[in-house]
Motif scaffolding. Structure first.
Motif, short mmCIF file in Angstrom:
data_model
loop_
_atom_site.label_atom_id
_atom_site.label_comp_id
_atom_site.label_asym_id
_atom_site.label_seq_id
_atom_site.Cartn_x
_atom_site.Cartn_y
_atom_site.Cartn_z
N MET A 1 37.93 20.01 44.84
CA MET A 1 38.09 20.86 43.66
C MET A 1 36.76 21.53 43.34
N LEU A 2 36.84 22.80 42.92
CA LEU A 2 35.65 23.57 42.55
C LEU A 2 35.90 24.29 41.24
N HIS A 3 34.82 24.59 40.52
CA HIS A 3 34.88 25.44 39.34
C HIS A 3 33.97 26.64 39.58
N ILE A 4 34.48 27.83 39.37
CA ILE A 4 33.65 29.03 39.44
C ILE A 4 33.93 29.86 38.20
N SER A 5 32.97 30.71 37.83
CA SER A 5 33.10 31.53 36.63
C SER A 5 33.08 33.01 37.00
N ARG A 6 33.84 33.79 36.26
CA ARG A 6 33.91 35.23 36.52
C ARG A 6 34.30 35.93 35.22
N LEU A 7 33.59 36.99 34.86
CA LEU A 7 33.92 37.77 33.68
C LEU A 7 35.03 38.76 34.03
N ILE A 8 36.20 38.55 33.44
CA ILE A 8 37.35 39.46 33.64
C ILE A 8 37.42 40.36 32.42
N LYS A 9 36.77 41.52 32.50
CA LYS A 9 36.55 42.35 31.32
C LYS A 9 37.84 42.82 30.66
N ASP A 10 38.86 43.16 31.43
CA ASP A 10 40.09 43.69 30.84
C ASP A 10 40.91 42.61 30.14
N ALA B 1 44.17 9.12 39.25
CA ALA B 1 44.98 10.13 39.93
C ALA B 1 44.25 11.47 39.86
N PHE B 2 44.75 12.46 40.59
CA PHE B 2 44.09 13.77 40.67
C PHE B 2 43.94 14.38 39.28
N VAL B 3 45.01 14.40 38.49
CA VAL B 3 44.98 15.04 37.18
C VAL B 3 44.05 14.28 36.24
N GLU B 4 44.06 12.95 36.32
CA GLU B 4 43.17 12.14 35.48
C GLU B 4 41.71 12.45 35.79
N ARG B 5 41.38 12.54 37.08
CA ARG B 5 40.01 12.84 37.48
C ARG B 5 39.59 14.23 36.98
N LEU B 6 40.50 15.18 37.09
CA LEU B 6 40.21 16.55 36.64
C LEU B 6 39.87 16.56 35.16
N VAL B 7 40.68 15.89 34.34
CA VAL B 7 40.45 15.85 32.90
C VAL B 7 39.16 15.11 32.58
N LEU B 8 38.94 13.96 33.24
CA LEU B 8 37.74 13.14 32.97
C LEU B 8 36.47 13.92 33.27
N PHE B 9 36.39 14.55 34.45
CA PHE B 9 35.16 15.24 34.84
C PHE B 9 34.94 16.46 33.95
N THR B 10 36.01 17.13 33.58
CA THR B 10 35.87 18.30 32.70
C THR B 10 35.32 17.89 31.34
N PHE B 11 35.79 16.73 30.83
CA PHE B 11 35.29 16.23 29.54
C PHE B 11 33.83 15.81 29.64
N LEU B 12 33.49 15.04 30.68
CA LEU B 12 32.12 14.54 30.82
C LEU B 12 31.12 15.68 31.04
N GLU B 13 31.57 16.76 31.66
CA GLU B 13 30.69 17.91 31.88
C GLU B 13 30.54 18.77 30.63
N GLY B 14 31.30 18.43 29.57
CA GLY B 14 31.18 19.16 28.31
C GLY B 14 32.01 20.41 28.22
N ALA B 15 32.94 20.61 29.16
CA ALA B 15 33.75 21.84 29.15
C ALA B 15 35.07 21.67 28.43
N GLN B 16 35.37 20.48 27.96
CA GLN B 16 36.64 20.22 27.29
C GLN B 16 36.43 19.19 26.21
N GLU B 17 37.09 19.38 25.04
CA GLU B 17 36.92 18.46 23.93
C GLU B 17 38.14 17.56 23.73
N GLU B 18 39.32 18.08 23.94
CA GLU B 18 40.53 17.33 23.65
C GLU B 18 41.43 17.28 24.88
#
Length: 414
Positions: free
Chosen positions: A277-286, A107-124
Protein backbone atom coordinates in the motif's frame (compact mmCIF):
# COMPACT_ATOMS: atom_id res chain seq x y z
CA UNK A 1 4.80 12.36 34.51
CA UNK A 2 2.29 12.49 31.63
CA UNK A 3 -1.04 10.72 31.78
CA UNK A 4 -1.06 7.09 30.66
CA UNK A 5 -4.82 6.86 30.20
CA UNK A 6 -4.50 6.73 26.42
CA UNK A 7 -1.44 4.78 25.18
CA UNK A 8 -2.74 5.07 21.60
CA UNK A 9 -2.28 8.85 21.66
CA UNK A 10 1.11 8.53 23.37
CA UNK A 11 2.29 6.29 20.52
CA UNK A 12 0.93 8.70 17.90
CA UNK A 13 2.62 11.71 19.55
CA UNK A 14 5.94 9.88 19.88
CA UNK A 15 5.85 8.89 16.19
CA UNK A 16 5.10 12.48 15.19
CA UNK A 17 7.96 13.89 17.30
CA UNK A 18 10.40 11.09 16.42
CA UNK A 19 11.08 10.40 20.11
CA UNK A 20 12.36 7.03 21.27
CA UNK A 21 9.96 4.22 22.22
CA UNK A 22 11.58 1.40 24.19
CA UNK A 23 10.18 -1.98 25.30
CA UNK A 24 11.58 -2.77 28.76
CA UNK A 25 11.43 -5.62 31.27
CA UNK A 26 10.14 -3.35 34.08
CA UNK A 27 8.55 0.06 34.59
CA UNK A 28 11.77 1.57 36.04
CA UNK A 29 14.19 0.05 33.53
CA UNK A 30 15.63 1.94 30.58
CA UNK A 31 17.31 -1.03 28.89
CA UNK A 32 15.62 -2.34 25.77
CA UNK A 33 14.16 -5.84 26.11
CA UNK A 34 12.89 -8.25 23.42
CA UNK A 35 9.23 -7.63 22.64
CA UNK A 36 8.39 -11.20 23.68
CA UNK A 37 9.78 -10.60 27.20
CA UNK A 38 8.93 -6.92 27.68
CA UNK A 39 6.41 -5.89 30.33
CA UNK A 40 6.29 -2.15 29.61
CA UNK A 41 6.61 0.28 26.72
CA UNK A 42 8.55 3.41 27.73
CA UNK A 43 7.84 6.77 26.05
CA UNK A 44 10.24 9.68 26.55
CA UNK A 45 8.41 12.68 25.09
CA UNK A 46 7.27 15.01 26.61
CA UNK A 47 8.00 13.14 29.86
CA UNK A 48 8.98 9.58 30.68
CA UNK A 49 5.92 7.33 30.72
CA UNK A 50 5.95 3.56 31.21
CA UNK A 51 2.81 1.85 29.85
CA UNK A 52 2.06 -1.85 30.61
CA UNK A 53 2.60 -3.60 27.30
CA UNK A 54 -0.51 -5.78 27.73
CA UNK A 55 -2.75 -2.78 28.45
CA UNK A 56 -5.83 -2.56 26.18
CA UNK A 57 -6.20 0.44 23.86
CA UNK A 58 -9.12 2.26 22.25
CA UNK A 59 -8.47 0.37 19.00
CA UNK A 60 -10.96 -2.47 18.57
CA UNK A 61 -10.71 -5.33 16.10
CA UNK A 62 -13.43 -6.39 13.69
CA UNK A 63 -14.53 -8.86 16.41
CA UNK A 64 -15.05 -5.95 18.81
CA UNK A 65 -12.11 -6.79 21.11
CA UNK A 66 -9.74 -4.14 22.42
CA UNK A 67 -6.25 -4.55 20.91
CA UNK A 68 -3.35 -4.38 23.39
CA UNK A 69 -0.34 -2.03 23.29
CA UNK A 70 2.11 -4.78 22.24
CA UNK A 71 0.04 -5.66 19.16
CA UNK A 72 -0.28 -1.99 18.13
CA UNK A 73 3.46 -1.32 18.54
CA UNK A 74 4.44 -4.58 16.80
CA UNK A 75 2.17 -3.77 13.82
CA UNK A 76 3.74 -0.30 13.52
CA UNK A 77 7.28 -1.75 13.59
CA UNK A 78 6.34 -4.09 10.72
CA UNK A 79 4.22 -1.60 8.75
CA UNK A 80 6.25 -2.10 5.55
CA UNK A 81 5.60 -5.86 5.47
CA UNK A 82 2.96 -7.40 3.24
CA UNK A 83 0.15 -9.30 4.97
CA UNK A 84 1.78 -12.78 4.51
CA UNK A 85 5.17 -11.60 5.83
CA UNK A 86 3.51 -9.73 8.70
CA UNK A 87 1.52 -12.84 9.69
CA UNK A 88 4.71 -14.90 9.60
CA UNK A 89 6.65 -12.62 11.99
CA UNK A 90 3.57 -12.32 14.24
CA UNK A 91 3.33 -16.12 14.43
CA UNK A 92 7.02 -16.29 15.35
CA UNK A 93 6.54 -13.73 18.13
CA UNK A 94 3.55 -15.67 19.48
CA UNK A 95 5.67 -18.81 19.59
CA UNK A 96 8.33 -16.95 21.56
CA UNK A 97 5.64 -15.81 24.03
CA UNK A 98 4.26 -19.32 24.59
CA UNK A 99 1.85 -19.15 27.52
CA UNK A 100 1.37 -15.37 27.28
CA UNK A 101 -1.27 -13.32 25.46
CA UNK A 102 -0.80 -13.63 21.69
CA UNK A 103 -0.41 -10.52 19.53
CA UNK A 104 -3.38 -9.59 17.39
CA UNK A 105 -2.93 -10.25 13.66
CA UNK A 106 -4.38 -7.23 11.88
CA UNK A 107 -6.47 -7.61 8.76
CA UNK A 108 -5.78 -5.38 5.74
CA UNK A 109 -8.49 -2.83 6.58
CA UNK A 110 -7.49 -2.72 10.26
CA UNK A 111 -3.86 -2.04 9.33
CA UNK A 112 -4.91 0.69 6.91
CA UNK A 113 -6.97 2.49 9.58
CA UNK A 114 -4.31 2.02 12.30
CA UNK A 115 -1.41 3.38 10.22
CA UNK A 116 -3.48 6.29 8.94
CA UNK A 117 -4.38 7.24 12.53
CA UNK A 118 -0.83 6.88 13.87
CA UNK A 119 0.53 8.99 11.01
CA UNK A 120 -1.88 11.77 12.01
CA UNK A 121 -3.94 11.71 8.81
CA UNK A 122 -7.16 10.50 10.43
CA UNK A 123 -8.93 11.37 13.69
CA UNK A 124 -12.00 9.14 13.83
CA UNK A 125 -12.78 5.59 12.73
CA UNK A 126 -15.18 2.76 13.40
CA UNK A 127 -12.23 0.84 14.88
CA UNK A 128 -11.15 3.59 17.33
CA UNK A 129 -13.34 4.36 20.31
CA UNK A 130 -13.68 8.03 21.32
CA UNK A 131 -11.84 9.40 24.33
CA UNK A 132 -13.47 9.06 27.78
CA UNK A 133 -16.86 10.76 28.13
CA UNK A 134 -18.18 13.67 30.11
CA UNK A 135 -18.23 11.90 33.45
CA UNK A 136 -14.61 10.83 33.34
CA UNK A 137 -13.43 14.18 31.96
CA UNK A 138 -15.29 16.13 34.64
CA UNK A 139 -13.97 13.89 37.38
CA UNK A 140 -10.45 14.32 36.00
CA UNK A 141 -10.83 18.10 35.95
CA UNK A 142 -12.06 18.08 39.55
CA UNK A 143 -9.23 15.82 40.66
CA UNK A 144 -6.68 18.03 38.90
CA UNK A 145 -8.06 21.14 40.60
CA UNK A 146 -8.05 19.42 43.98
CA UNK A 147 -4.50 18.18 43.40
CA UNK A 148 -3.35 21.71 42.60
CA UNK A 149 -4.88 23.06 45.79
CA UNK A 150 -3.37 20.27 47.89
CA UNK A 151 0.08 20.82 46.42
CA UNK A 152 -0.10 24.61 46.86
CA UNK A 153 -1.25 24.53 50.50
CA UNK A 154 1.67 22.52 51.99
CA UNK A 155 4.19 24.58 50.01
CA UNK A 156 2.68 27.80 51.29
CA UNK A 157 2.54 26.49 54.84
CA UNK A 158 6.20 25.62 54.73
CA UNK A 159 7.18 29.09 53.55
CA UNK A 160 4.94 30.82 56.09
CA UNK A 161 6.22 28.66 58.96
CA UNK A 162 2.74 27.90 60.28
CA UNK A 163 -0.30 25.77 59.55
CA UNK A 164 -2.17 28.43 57.56
CA UNK A 165 -1.47 29.77 54.07
CA UNK A 166 0.59 32.91 53.69
CA UNK A 167 -1.99 35.73 53.15
CA UNK A 168 0.07 37.23 50.35
CA UNK A 169 0.23 33.87 48.55
CA UNK A 170 -3.49 33.35 49.14
CA UNK A 171 -4.15 36.72 47.48
CA UNK A 172 -2.13 35.61 44.45
CA UNK A 173 -4.10 32.35 44.17
CA UNK A 174 -7.38 34.25 44.45
CA UNK A 175 -6.34 36.29 41.42
CA UNK A 176 -5.81 33.21 39.27
CA UNK A 177 -8.21 32.60 36.41
CA UNK A 178 -10.10 29.34 36.86
CA UNK A 179 -9.88 27.17 33.76
CA UNK A 180 -12.37 24.50 32.76
CA UNK A 181 -13.47 22.37 29.82
CA UNK A 182 -16.92 21.89 28.33
CA UNK A 183 -17.77 19.26 30.93
CA UNK A 184 -17.09 21.50 33.94
CA UNK A 185 -18.81 24.48 32.28
CA UNK A 186 -22.02 22.46 31.82
CA UNK A 187 -22.14 21.92 35.59
CA UNK A 188 -23.17 25.55 35.98
CA UNK A 189 -22.13 27.90 38.78
CA UNK A 190 -23.31 25.65 41.60
CA UNK A 191 -20.74 23.66 43.53
CA UNK A 192 -22.42 20.35 42.83
CA UNK A 193 -21.62 17.24 40.84
CA UNK A 194 -25.12 17.19 39.31
CA UNK A 195 -25.23 18.56 35.74
CA UNK A 196 -27.57 21.45 34.98
CA UNK A 197 -30.94 20.69 33.40
CA UNK A 198 -30.95 21.87 29.80
CA UNK A 199 -34.07 19.94 28.74
CA UNK A 200 -35.90 23.20 27.99
CA UNK A 201 -33.49 23.81 25.10
CA UNK A 202 -35.13 20.92 23.23
CA UNK A 203 -38.36 22.90 22.89
CA UNK A 204 -36.51 25.98 21.71
CA UNK A 205 -34.64 23.96 19.07
CA UNK A 206 -37.68 22.14 17.68
CA UNK A 207 -38.68 24.86 15.15
CA UNK A 208 -35.16 24.87 13.71
CA UNK A 209 -35.00 21.08 13.33
CA UNK A 210 -38.43 20.58 11.70
CA UNK A 211 -38.20 18.79 8.36
CA UNK A 212 -40.64 18.18 5.56
CA UNK A 213 -41.70 14.57 4.78
CA UNK A 214 -39.26 14.50 1.87
CA UNK A 215 -36.33 15.17 4.20
CA UNK A 216 -35.68 18.77 3.09
CA UNK A 217 -35.37 21.35 5.90
CA UNK A 218 -38.23 23.86 6.09
CA UNK A 219 -37.79 27.57 5.63
CA UNK A 220 -37.16 27.84 9.39
CA UNK A 221 -34.81 24.84 9.42
CA UNK A 222 -31.05 24.47 9.33
CA UNK A 223 -30.79 25.50 5.70
CA UNK A 224 -32.34 28.89 6.52
CA UNK A 225 -30.15 29.50 9.57
CA UNK A 226 -26.50 30.18 8.62
CA UNK A 227 -25.33 30.10 12.24
CA UNK A 228 -26.59 26.54 12.68
CA UNK A 229 -25.15 25.46 9.34
CA UNK A 230 -21.70 26.74 10.31
CA UNK A 231 -21.75 24.64 13.48
CA UNK A 232 -22.31 21.37 11.66
CA UNK A 233 -19.43 18.89 11.93
CA UNK A 234 -17.65 18.62 8.55
CA UNK A 235 -17.71 15.22 6.88
CA UNK A 236 -14.25 13.86 6.03
CA UNK A 237 -13.75 13.23 2.34
CA UNK A 238 -12.71 9.60 1.61
CA UNK A 239 -9.39 9.00 -0.13
CA UNK A 240 -9.64 7.92 -3.81
CA UNK A 241 -8.06 4.54 -4.67
CA UNK A 242 -5.81 3.58 -7.62
CA UNK A 243 -5.30 -0.12 -8.41
CA UNK A 244 -1.93 -1.12 -9.87
CA UNK A 245 -1.31 -4.28 -11.85
CA UNK A 246 0.26 -7.07 -9.76
CA UNK A 247 1.88 -8.54 -12.90
CA UNK A 248 5.67 -8.91 -12.78
CA UNK A 249 5.83 -7.54 -16.34
CA UNK A 250 4.10 -4.26 -15.41
CA UNK A 251 6.29 -1.18 -15.81
CA UNK A 252 4.63 0.48 -12.81
CA UNK A 253 4.67 -1.34 -9.46
CA UNK A 254 4.48 -0.34 -5.80
CA UNK A 255 8.23 0.28 -5.66
CA UNK A 256 8.35 2.95 -8.40
CA UNK A 257 4.77 4.32 -8.52
CA UNK A 258 5.38 7.15 -6.05
CA UNK A 259 8.45 8.52 -7.84
CA UNK A 260 6.61 8.35 -11.17
CA UNK A 261 3.09 9.60 -10.32
CA UNK A 262 4.19 12.13 -7.70
CA UNK A 263 7.71 13.06 -8.79
CA UNK A 264 7.32 12.82 -12.56
CA UNK A 265 10.31 10.54 -13.15
CA UNK A 266 10.30 6.90 -14.25
CA UNK A 267 12.68 4.29 -12.84
CA UNK A 268 12.46 0.48 -13.16
CA UNK A 269 10.49 -1.30 -10.40
CA UNK A 270 12.32 -3.03 -7.57
CA UNK A 271 10.94 -6.58 -7.63
CA UNK A 272 12.23 -7.26 -4.11
CA UNK A 273 9.83 -4.70 -2.60
CA UNK A 274 7.12 -6.16 -0.33
CA UNK A 275 5.02 -3.03 0.16
CA UNK A 276 1.28 -3.56 -0.43
CA UNK A 277 0.00 0.00 0.00
CA UNK A 278 1.17 3.52 -0.84
CA UNK A 279 -0.07 7.06 -0.22
CA UNK A 280 0.60 9.81 -2.74
CA UNK A 281 -0.70 13.39 -2.90
CA UNK A 282 -1.88 15.38 -5.89
CA UNK A 283 -3.67 18.74 -6.19
CA UNK A 284 -6.80 18.20 -8.32
CA UNK A 285 -7.67 21.84 -9.00
CA UNK A 286 -11.08 21.30 -10.62
CA UNK A 287 -12.28 19.32 -7.57
CA UNK A 288 -10.45 20.97 -4.64
CA UNK A 289 -8.09 23.84 -5.39
CA UNK A 290 -7.28 24.49 -1.70
CA UNK A 291 -5.74 21.22 -0.53
CA UNK A 292 -4.06 18.22 -2.19
CA UNK A 293 -6.01 14.97 -2.38
CA UNK A 294 -4.45 11.86 -0.92
CA UNK A 295 -4.62 8.77 -3.14
CA UNK A 296 -4.26 5.18 -1.89
CA UNK A 297 -2.35 2.81 -4.19
CA UNK A 298 -2.82 -0.96 -3.86
CA UNK A 299 -2.15 -3.92 -6.15
CA UNK A 300 -5.22 -6.00 -5.36
CA UNK A 301 -8.78 -5.66 -3.98
CA UNK A 302 -8.67 -8.83 -1.84
CA UNK A 303 -9.34 -6.90 1.39
CA UNK A 304 -11.84 -4.45 -0.13
CA UNK A 305 -15.19 -3.73 1.46
CA UNK A 306 -17.99 -3.39 -1.15
CA UNK A 307 -18.18 0.39 -0.72
CA UNK A 308 -14.45 0.79 -1.46
CA UNK A 309 -15.18 0.24 -5.16
CA UNK A 310 -16.99 3.58 -5.26
CA UNK A 311 -13.61 5.22 -4.47
CA UNK A 312 -11.61 3.51 -7.26
CA UNK A 313 -10.62 6.16 -9.83
CA UNK A 314 -8.14 4.25 -12.04
CA UNK A 315 -6.92 0.72 -12.78
CA UNK A 316 -3.46 0.15 -14.29
CA UNK A 317 -3.37 -2.96 -16.47
CA UNK A 318 -1.04 -4.93 -18.73
CA UNK A 319 -4.00 -6.51 -20.55
CA UNK A 320 -3.80 -9.86 -18.72
CA UNK A 321 -7.31 -11.09 -17.88
CA UNK A 322 -6.31 -12.86 -14.64
CA UNK A 323 -5.74 -9.44 -13.04
CA UNK A 324 -9.51 -8.88 -12.89
CA UNK A 325 -10.45 -12.26 -11.37
CA UNK A 326 -11.30 -10.85 -7.90
CA UNK A 327 -12.58 -7.49 -9.11
CA UNK A 328 -16.16 -6.32 -8.64
CA UNK A 329 -16.44 -6.47 -12.44
CA UNK A 330 -14.31 -9.39 -13.63
CA UNK A 331 -15.15 -8.68 -17.28
CA UNK A 332 -12.69 -5.99 -18.52
CA UNK A 333 -15.24 -4.50 -20.90
CA UNK A 334 -17.70 -4.01 -18.04
CA UNK A 335 -14.97 -2.85 -15.62
CA UNK A 336 -13.78 -0.03 -17.84
CA UNK A 337 -17.33 1.27 -18.23
CA UNK A 338 -17.11 2.24 -14.54
CA UNK A 339 -13.39 2.91 -14.00
CA UNK A 340 -10.66 4.54 -16.08
CA UNK A 341 -8.10 2.03 -17.37
CA UNK A 342 -4.44 2.96 -17.85
CA UNK A 343 -1.82 1.03 -19.82
CA UNK A 344 1.84 2.06 -19.51
CA UNK A 345 4.29 0.71 -22.08
CA UNK A 346 7.58 1.55 -23.80
CA UNK A 347 7.64 4.29 -26.41
CA UNK A 348 7.80 2.76 -29.90
CA UNK A 349 6.14 -0.54 -28.86
CA UNK A 350 2.56 -1.35 -29.78
CA UNK A 351 0.15 -1.99 -26.87
CA UNK A 352 -0.91 -5.65 -26.52
CA UNK A 353 -3.88 -6.80 -28.56
CA UNK A 354 -5.93 -7.29 -25.37
CA UNK A 355 -5.42 -3.65 -24.39
CA UNK A 356 -6.42 -2.41 -27.83
CA UNK A 357 -9.54 -4.58 -27.61
CA UNK A 358 -10.62 -2.75 -24.42
CA UNK A 359 -11.25 0.32 -26.55
CA UNK A 360 -11.07 4.03 -25.71
CA UNK A 361 -11.90 3.41 -22.03
CA UNK A 362 -8.24 2.46 -21.50
CA UNK A 363 -5.71 5.29 -21.71
CA UNK A 364 -2.52 4.06 -23.45
CA UNK A 365 0.67 5.90 -22.46
CA UNK A 366 4.31 5.29 -23.34
CA UNK A 367 7.56 6.22 -21.61
CA UNK A 368 11.03 6.27 -23.04
CA UNK A 369 12.82 2.95 -22.69
CA UNK A 370 15.02 2.75 -19.63
CA UNK A 371 18.76 3.10 -20.14
CA UNK A 372 21.54 2.71 -17.62
CA UNK A 373 22.17 6.21 -16.14
CA UNK A 374 25.90 5.57 -16.60
CA UNK A 375 25.55 5.51 -20.39
CA UNK A 376 26.07 8.76 -22.30
CA UNK A 377 22.82 10.59 -23.03
CA UNK A 378 20.73 8.32 -20.78
CA UNK A 379 19.14 11.28 -19.00
CA UNK A 380 18.26 13.29 -22.12
CA UNK A 381 15.03 11.38 -22.75
CA UNK A 382 13.72 11.35 -19.19
CA UNK A 383 12.20 14.83 -19.52
CA UNK A 384 9.29 13.21 -21.35
CA UNK A 385 8.29 11.30 -18.19
CA UNK A 386 6.55 14.30 -16.65
CA UNK A 387 4.60 14.84 -19.86
CA UNK A 388 3.29 11.26 -19.63
CA UNK A 389 2.45 11.65 -15.93
CA UNK A 390 0.45 14.83 -16.58
CA UNK A 391 -1.53 13.02 -19.30
CA UNK A 392 -2.37 10.22 -16.85
CA UNK A 393 -3.49 12.67 -14.14
CA UNK A 394 -5.54 14.61 -16.69
CA UNK A 395 -7.42 11.40 -17.52
CA UNK A 396 -7.92 10.53 -13.84
CA UNK A 397 -9.18 14.03 -13.05
CA UNK A 398 -11.67 13.97 -15.93
CA UNK A 399 -12.95 10.57 -14.80
CA UNK A 400 -13.33 11.79 -11.20
CA UNK A 401 -15.36 14.83 -12.25
CA UNK A 402 -17.59 12.65 -14.42
CA UNK A 403 -18.23 10.21 -11.55
CA UNK A 404 -19.24 12.97 -9.11
CA UNK A 405 -16.19 13.57 -6.92
CA UNK A 406 -16.57 16.84 -5.01
CA UNK A 407 -14.52 18.93 -2.64
CA UNK A 408 -16.13 17.33 0.40
CA UNK A 409 -17.47 13.96 -0.76
CA UNK A 410 -16.94 10.88 -2.91
CA UNK A 411 -19.58 9.45 -5.27
CA UNK A 412 -22.10 7.04 -3.76
CA UNK A 413 -21.73 4.74 -6.78
CA UNK A 414 -19.68 4.54 -9.97
Amino acid sequence: MASVEDPLLLLRQSIASGSKITPTASADSSEEAPLSKATHLVFTDPARVAVPIDAPTRFTSTEGKAVDVRSIYFAWLNRDFAIPEYNAVATKLNEEMAGATAVHMFAFVERLVLFTFLEGAQEESEFIKPLPGDKDAAAGAGAAAAGTALKAAPAASGRAGRGTMDPRLAQIYNGERRMGDRNTILRGIKATSTPQDFSHVRKLATPFMTRKPGGTPTATGIGANPSLALNQKPVRRPDPIILLSPSASALLRMSNAKSFLEGGRYAPPDHTSTSTMLHISRLIKDIDATRPMRFILVEGPEQFKPEYWNRVVAVFTTGQAWQFKNYRWSNPTELFKHVLGVYLGWRGDEPPEAVRAFGHKVLSCSVEKWRDPGQPGAETSRWRDREVVEAIWKGIEANMRAKGWRKDAAPSSI
